[in-house]
Structure formats: C-alpha cells, structure tokens
Design an enzyme around this catalytic site. Structure first.
Site: not given
Length: 270
Positions: A11, A89
């Site tokens: 990202h 994550e």
C-alpha cells in the site's frame, strides 16, 4: 496445466509510515497525500496489465491503494475487488501505535532481533506465513477450477500482445508473457516480506538472473511491486505446483517522478 502470475503491491504511505509508527492490524489509518500520489503512480505503471483478479487486505490503506490501481487500469476497472483478511498486516500487539524504536527496545530487552521478535499480543512470523499459505492455497484452487481447462483468457492475450511491443527488461509486463491468468494482490510491508521468503525458500521459486539476495529480501517500499509466476498441474487432491519463478521484487521505478520526500515511505512494517 496452466500458468498464472501474482503481482504483489504494498500500500501507499500513511501518516504512521511517515512518523515511523507501527500500524499492524489494530491501527487502521488512511493513505496520506503522498500515499495517494504513490498509489496513482503505481496505478499508472500497471495500467496496461490485464488483471483477471484483484485481491486486497481489508485494511483501508490497502483497499484505497487497490482501488486507485484498479481505477487507473485500462482492462480491469470493473473487475470485482475481493477483500481478504488473510492479507492483513502482521499483528504487532502492544507495540502498535508506538514508534518502531519502541519495538526495537522490546526486542533488545528480550535478547532477540527486532525482525524476529513477537511483542505480547502480536503474531509470530510463522503465524503470518500460515495466513499467506492459506491464501495461496485457496487462490490456486480457485484459479485452477476456473481456468485450468480453459487455457489463456482474452485478457491475458491482450497483455501478452502489449508486452511484445515493449522492451523485455525492466518493464511493467516482465514475466506476464508466460502466464495466462493474472492476479493483483495488495497487502503490507511485513506481510509481503514473509510471503516472499516463503515463495523463495519453501516453494523454491527461481530467481532472476543476476539477482542479489540482499536486494530480493530488502524492505518493501510503499507501493513497491513484486511478481511471481506459477505453473500448476491438476491432481485428484487439487492443483500441484510444478514450477515457480520470481520475476522481480520490491520494484519502485514508478516513483521516479515523485520528489525525494514523496518517495520516502515506511520501512516494511505497516
């Protein structure tokens, strides 16, 4: 038997990345202005690739990045985006929201390296790897079911045609000529590092000619791109991996037109 490519993208930058604060899973921050610009840059870089599938972590920094990539793409702007918590994550437990130096201090106190240390309430690296293995197994099964007998798709043919018009080295289409199905996966820095390590060490993906391990395993920058190509063979128990190849890792050429400040992103974690 059929061949597929997976393009992994981290990202864009968040304010937590900029301030070197751990995000993990419990802190779900949006892209910063720089992060949006980085996502636009990687979207334009990947604009001609005909992704058949788009997968993203269900954290907003990854979702926004995937949406921007998809919007910029000339082939898959209407492709459904699947949000998968398996792509989240790594969880950093009590260290989330704190400076990364805090995690280093905790690791030092425990006599461990920062990268291998698991803070209280956090995920171990093996747990993160297990999540990626589950995602990969489900992806292989889905794509094998949908494309194993169909062969190359029209979208993939379009990508191969576009690639044939470009220089083979260092282009956004590197490795795609070999594959009939293409998947975009948007995730996070620490997660991608674990994924690459699994693909190279456990699945024995071959490396690009002249690749240095220090570069292959370097921290993934914000919107860094990695690509792997897999050949699957059918079996009664499901698709079997016949071959795996790493095309490149942590590519960031698309950030070349951004300022030095815009290029700087969070180092791996977040």
């Amino acid at each position: 038997m059929f061949t597929l490519s997976i393009t992994l993208v981290r990202h864009g930058e968040t304010q937590y990345n900029k301030e070197k604060l751990l995000q993990g899973q419990g802190v779900d921050t949006p892209l910063s202005e720089t992060g949006v610009q980085q996502a636009e840059a990687v979207g334009k870089y990947l604009r001609d690739i005909a992704f058949n599938y788009v997968f993203s972590s269900n954290l907003q920094r990854a979702i926004h990045t995937a949406e921007i990539i998809r919007r910029n793409n000339t082939h898959c702007s209407g492709t459904e985006m699947v949000l998968d918590p398996l792509l989240r994550e790594r969880g950093f437990g009590v260290a989330e929201g704190h400076p990364k130096e805090h995690l280093k201090n905790m690791a030092n106190a425990a006599g461990q390296s920062c990268r291998d240390y698991t803070p209280p309430g956090g995920e171990t690296l093996d747990q993160v790897k297990l999540r990626f293995k589950k995602f990969l197994k489900a992806l292989f099964q889905q794509l094998s079911d949908e494309h194993g007998r169909a062969g190359a798709t029209e979208a993939a043919n379009g990508t191969a045609a576009a690639a044939s018009e470009r220089a083979p080295g260092g282009s956004a289409e590197d490795g795609l000529q070999e594959a009939s199905v293409h998947a975009l996966v948007v995730s996070h820095g620490a997660y991608i590092r674990v994924a690459i390590k699994h693909l190279l060490e456990d699945l024995k993906s071959s490396l690009p000619a002249g690749a240095k391990m220090s570069q292959v395993f370097s921290p993934c920058p914000n919107t860094g791109i990695s690509r792997f190509v897999f050949t699957l063979s059918p079996s009664e128990s499901g698709p079997v991996l016949s071959a795996a190849r790493c095309c490149f890792t942590n590519r960031k050429e698309h950030l070349g037109n951004l300022t030095a400040a815009e290029k700087c992103g969070g180092k791996e974690m977040g």
